[in-house]
Design an enzyme around this catalytic site. Sequence first.
Site, short mmCIF file in Angstrom:
data_model
loop_
_atom_site.label_atom_id
_atom_site.label_comp_id
_atom_site.label_asym_id
_atom_site.label_seq_id
_atom_site.Cartn_x
_atom_site.Cartn_y
_atom_site.Cartn_z
N LYS A 45 0.85 -1.20 0.00
CA LYS A 45 0.00 0.00 0.00
C LYS A 45 0.88 1.25 0.00
CE LYS A 45 -3.89 2.05 2.61
NZ LYS A 45 -4.78 1.87 3.77
N SER A 79 -9.99 -0.35 7.23
CA SER A 79 -9.44 -0.16 5.88
C SER A 79 -8.76 -1.37 5.28
CB SER A 79 -8.46 1.02 5.88
OG SER A 79 -9.15 2.23 6.06
N SER A 105 -9.62 2.10 3.07
CA SER A 105 -8.74 2.80 2.15
C SER A 105 -7.76 1.89 1.41
CB SER A 105 -7.94 3.85 2.93
OG SER A 105 -7.09 3.23 3.89
#
Length: 489
Positions: free
Chosen positions: A79, A178, A154
């Site tokens: 990420k 997330s 996210s």
Amino acid sequence: MKLFEQPAHVLHDMLVNKEITSLELTQAVLARIDEVEGDVQAYLTVTRDEALAQAKAVDEKIARGEEIAFLEGIPGAIKDNICTKGVKTTCASRILQKFVPPYDATVVQKLAAQNPVVLGKTNLDEFAMGGSTENSAFHPTHNPWNTDCVPGGSSGGSAAAVAAGTAVWALGSDTGGSIRQPASFCGVVGMKPTYGRVSRYGLVAYASSLDQIGPITKDVTDCANILNIIAGRDEMDSTSIDSVVPDYTKSLVQDVKGLKIGLPKEYFVNGMDPEVEGAVKAAVKQLESLGAEVVEISLPNTDYAISTYYLIAPAEAATNLARYDGVSYGERAEDAADLVEMMTKTRSQYLGEEVKRRIMIGNYALSAGYYDAYYLKALKVRRLVKEDYDKAFKEVDVIICPAAPSVAYKIGEKIDNPLEMYLQDACTVPLNLAGLPGISVPCGYNKDKMPIGMQIIGKALDEETLIRVAYTYEQSQSYYQDRAQLGGK
């Protein structure tokens, strides 16, 4: 099944047995990226040349007859709010669009010791603020099961990459759901470990008392193996826990006999998608048929968790993001008459709307005259939320509920209604407030063949039981073996 559809543990065995090479595997995943990335858009940066070089090095090691680690030679992704030395880390924000870290996050260092193939950095909501990956400053990510829908957020880029076969494994971060919510939306496995179990050093901070890095994988076996790699005390992170890390793979056993499962009534309420509720309750029935005992429990302060989270998280975000002012970090606005104008222009031009919204909420909650009324009260309620779990875990071993109240929704459907989007976090944020571990595992599909995720919640530092329950359920379901592979279908 094609190589990019296989989980890491299967690919590891194939590499050891010399049935495939790491280069062949990496080329297959890169070809998959070329095929579907235009539709899915899971990545912000693809490090193609570096990935191929890593794969060749692993093949040379295997040719010499040397043993390889679990992730060695297996392609995955990180990420883009986790620092990677020499590779851009943008947090999907224009203010960090050129930032190249001079160091690796601790989790990246631990992964590097395994010599995996790192394909690049995945998309996210800007600074991890959002639940749909529509708030990226660069482009939204699409759900591989239906590209008209969001992948969640996210960590939507990481979840979409694993689901689409453009990564075998990925790392995400979880501040209020997330990892678990996008794992649910994308039909993959995602775990938020206990707060402090995995080092946050090198994770660009959103809300420091809530953030936690965790794995997103194709199955529970991979999740356990990757948690083995990244967990542990880190002297660079004062909040990391000094506790022995067990071998989580020893929890990959099919046994829930005598285990008590708590079913919280507050998590099954009016407004929840009935297909989600039905799938999760059917999964609980399946575990019950395998020997678990189901107990109805109450977590009475659950109704206050969303409000509490959206005071504490923005307050911490406002403090953490104060550093992005055009002086110390990131981009700087030009043509400013003085320092104050430069800072104002920088933050106005380079931060997105959702980030600004949360900074404003946070600064308001921390301001003189409102601190006691809002922030301090939120901290007190946070303690009550944790006490609810403490009480419940005196009666049960794990708690099960949906990972999200609905399946993935259409892109643009909720973007103009922040409150409605915040309510999507109702099932996940209480864990972050309490610092507890949680895992989302696929438990079925709705009528439109969109995935549904079941969330299993455990006691602090008891990821072992979560893995055991998740693995037992996973192995009892035939659709894990024969379900249709999607993404670019």
